[in-house]
Structure formats: structure tokens, C-alpha cells
Design an enzyme around this catalytic site. Sequence first.
Site, PDB file in Angstrom:
ATOM      1  CB  CYS A   1      -0.926  -0.103   1.072  1.00 55.21           C
ATOM      2  SG  CYS A   1      -2.280   1.487   1.052  1.00 55.21           S
TER       3      CYS A   1
ATOM      4  CB  CYS B   1      -3.588   3.254  -4.320  1.00 59.40           C
ATOM      5  SG  CYS B   1      -2.799   3.958  -2.840  1.00 59.40           S
TER       6      CYS B   1
END
Length: 438
Positions: free
Chosen positions: A189, A367
Site C-alpha cells: 500500500c 490505491c
Amino acid sequence: MAALHLLRKQHLVGNTISHLHTSSQAFTKQHYKMLVLGGGSGGIAMSARMKRMLGAENVAVVEPSEMHYYQPIWTLVGAGAKSVASSGRSTASVMPSGVKWVKSKVQQINPKTNTVLLDDGTEIAYEYLIVALGLQLHYERIKGLPEGFEHPKIGSNYSVQTVEKTKKALQDFKEGNAVFSFPNTPVKCPGAPQKIMYLSDAFLRKTGKRESAKVMYYTSLPVLFGVKKYADSLWEIVKRRDIQVTLRHNLIEVRPDKQQAVFENLDNPSETKVIEYEMLHVAPPMGPNLAVKASLLADEAGWLDVNKETLQHKKFPNVFGIGDCTNLPTPKTAAAVAAQSAVLNRTISKILTNEIPDKKYDGYTSCPLVTSYNTVIMAEFDYNLQPLETFPINQAKESRVMYHMKADVMPHLYWHGLLRGLWGGPEIYRKVLHLGFK
């Protein structure tokens, strides 16, 4: 102190084992048609899919932790918008019923003999293997950590033991520098270090402390974000909110007693910069799973060496990989795991019938870049860092609707879709919404 001890071990503990699953501790030899290593998002999703494909009695999952966490929500936990309790459920509750849960840790993987050795001495033989072991966090590679987390004003959203320390540091902020780091390693991430920065900025504005704060982002990267379309929007936000961004700098030391963070200039390693902080968020260095790295399955860097289109291992055709442990050249996110799970399911179904895999993974990942307590830039892109957006709108713009997607819809998709092997990413919806043109 106890939490930090657990952090050093990187071992999570939790609730009880459900009667729906059988556990194993001390059997000397077992054999399964499909063995899944890891009970994270990729491992649970694939075990659910394999149960449907092969039958529960032919599938086993090796996972030592009794708690399973939806880690993407930790961004909002660190910012005080969600509780840490909401991010976790017992492993027993997400393990597909009837599938063998081997509650142990992988010690060695031996693809030449089709066996896996566990830390309790158990050896398991397999016909097919799915490796979903994730990656390792390496706080210890930063001088002064992880012991520095014993002090206030330091947190990290990357660990369940430290995410609430981020919230405490933010809520206790008085005046000074709020510093956020991005490490010089592959990262899961990669938007997360920025997300907490934007949320912290929003929190300080809401509480009237922003004028006495300097928000600073130090990243090892030469860019703010890897996809230009979204990076351009983020640069506008950074400038508008008066956030100081320093590229190509890597956090190498924390001095918690002095409230100092030390960064190295990656373009001139002999040059360091000492920054005093009132709040520090650490994104730790990360690396490959140690069992994978020590095995014949690893590439030169230690990551699981798989074909980037089929997720089948390049040298051992009965081995497959998914998620953060692999060397797939796309950011490591839960959204990527979802898309990979659909492709891998198809790949395995073809391999089992001696056919050639016909579905290709395009590197899709997502994302959700949280920019405030009610806005998100929904970044979606492929291997070539080209936008691959689901909705027929410009997702580079901050959106309230996308915030609710991140905060409310995605957790539901995770628990009730991905982990049950029912959600393989938004590809079909993207095609429908774009009338088949994407």
C-alpha cells in the site's frame, strides 16, 4: 512493552478456534492436494476458491495467527476515524469451513520434494502449492526502532501494535513538525504514508492547530506518486495545503528521547538531515518473507518468482503465488490481490486439466488515496502505470463518493466477497460502465 515484544516477533494473537475447522500441531506427516501457505487476504481467498474447486478435504491452510486483519482500514484507525477492533476478526471466522487449518509457521519450503516443513517439526507434502505468505516489516532496520515506539509522539499504521500510537500522537499534537516517511524498499500500500499525512493535516485544521504545525513528507522516491495523472492532482493538494515534500530522502534513525528523525539523502548518502518532530509517522522498510527468500522459489531479491500474467511459478509448475510475497511488478494492495485471485483461480483450473492458462493478469491495482475525512482520489492502474479506472468519471479528482467506497463499501467487499472467493476485482463492472471500451 508487551505489544512491542509482539511487534519484534511479528506474531499476532487473538481469539479461539472455531469447531468448524480442524487444527494440527504435532502430526509428523500429512499430504494435501492443495496446500496454501498464509492466511492473509490472498491465502483465505484462494482457499475458499480451492474448496469449491477441489473439495474442502483436499485443501489445507498454514497460518499461525489467530486474528485476521483488514489492514487497509488502518489508515482511518490511525486518523481516529475507525476503531482498531473494527479491522480484526478471528482467523477461525474467515477460514472456509471444512478446510484444514494448520496453526503453525512455515519454516522451510522444499519444492523439489513437494514438502513444507513447519516450525513444530511437522512436514506436509503437497501436490499443488499456493504461496501467499505476505512480506516482512523491518522496523529494526531503522536505528532506534522498534524500541522507540515505547515513547510518545511516534506511530505507524503498518502494524496493529502501533497504529493506535499514530492516533495518540495526532490527538496530542501541540505545535511543531508533523513528519511522515516513505522507506527505500518495496512497500505494501504505497499510498498509505501519504494518506495519514493528508488526514493529519485535515485533523490539525479541524482542531485549530494547523497554523502552529509544519507538515513534512520525506520520501525515498523521486516522485510523489508513480502514476502521473494522480501525482499531478496530489501535487496540487500539497501546494494548496502548504505541505513540505522532500524527495529522495530515507529515514535511517529515530532519536525518541530528543524527538529527532534522521534522514539520508539518497542522491548523496554521506549527507544526512536531522529533523525535530512533534509527531512522527514511520512507514518501515519491508522485505520478502524469510521462508520464501531462503527457498528455491525466490528470485535474486528474495521474492516469489512467478509469471506476471498467470501467477504460476517460473520453475516449478505446481507452485503458484499471490499477493505481497510475489515479484509481480505492481503495487502490493488488497485490490491487487482481488484481481490476482480471479486470474489464479482460472490458471489453476486450466493446469489441473492439462490445459494452457488463458487468462492474463494485467497488473490491475487500486490505491484509494484518502485526502481528508470525506474525500478520496481513487487511483486505479495497470502494470504500465496507466489509469485503469472503473467509473466513467475523472477519478483523479477528490470525491466524497469515493471516500464512502473506501470507508464503507470496500470493507464489506473484503469480508463478504474477497475472503469468500467471490470477488475478483471490478473488471466486469469496468467493462459495463465503459460500454466495453476498457
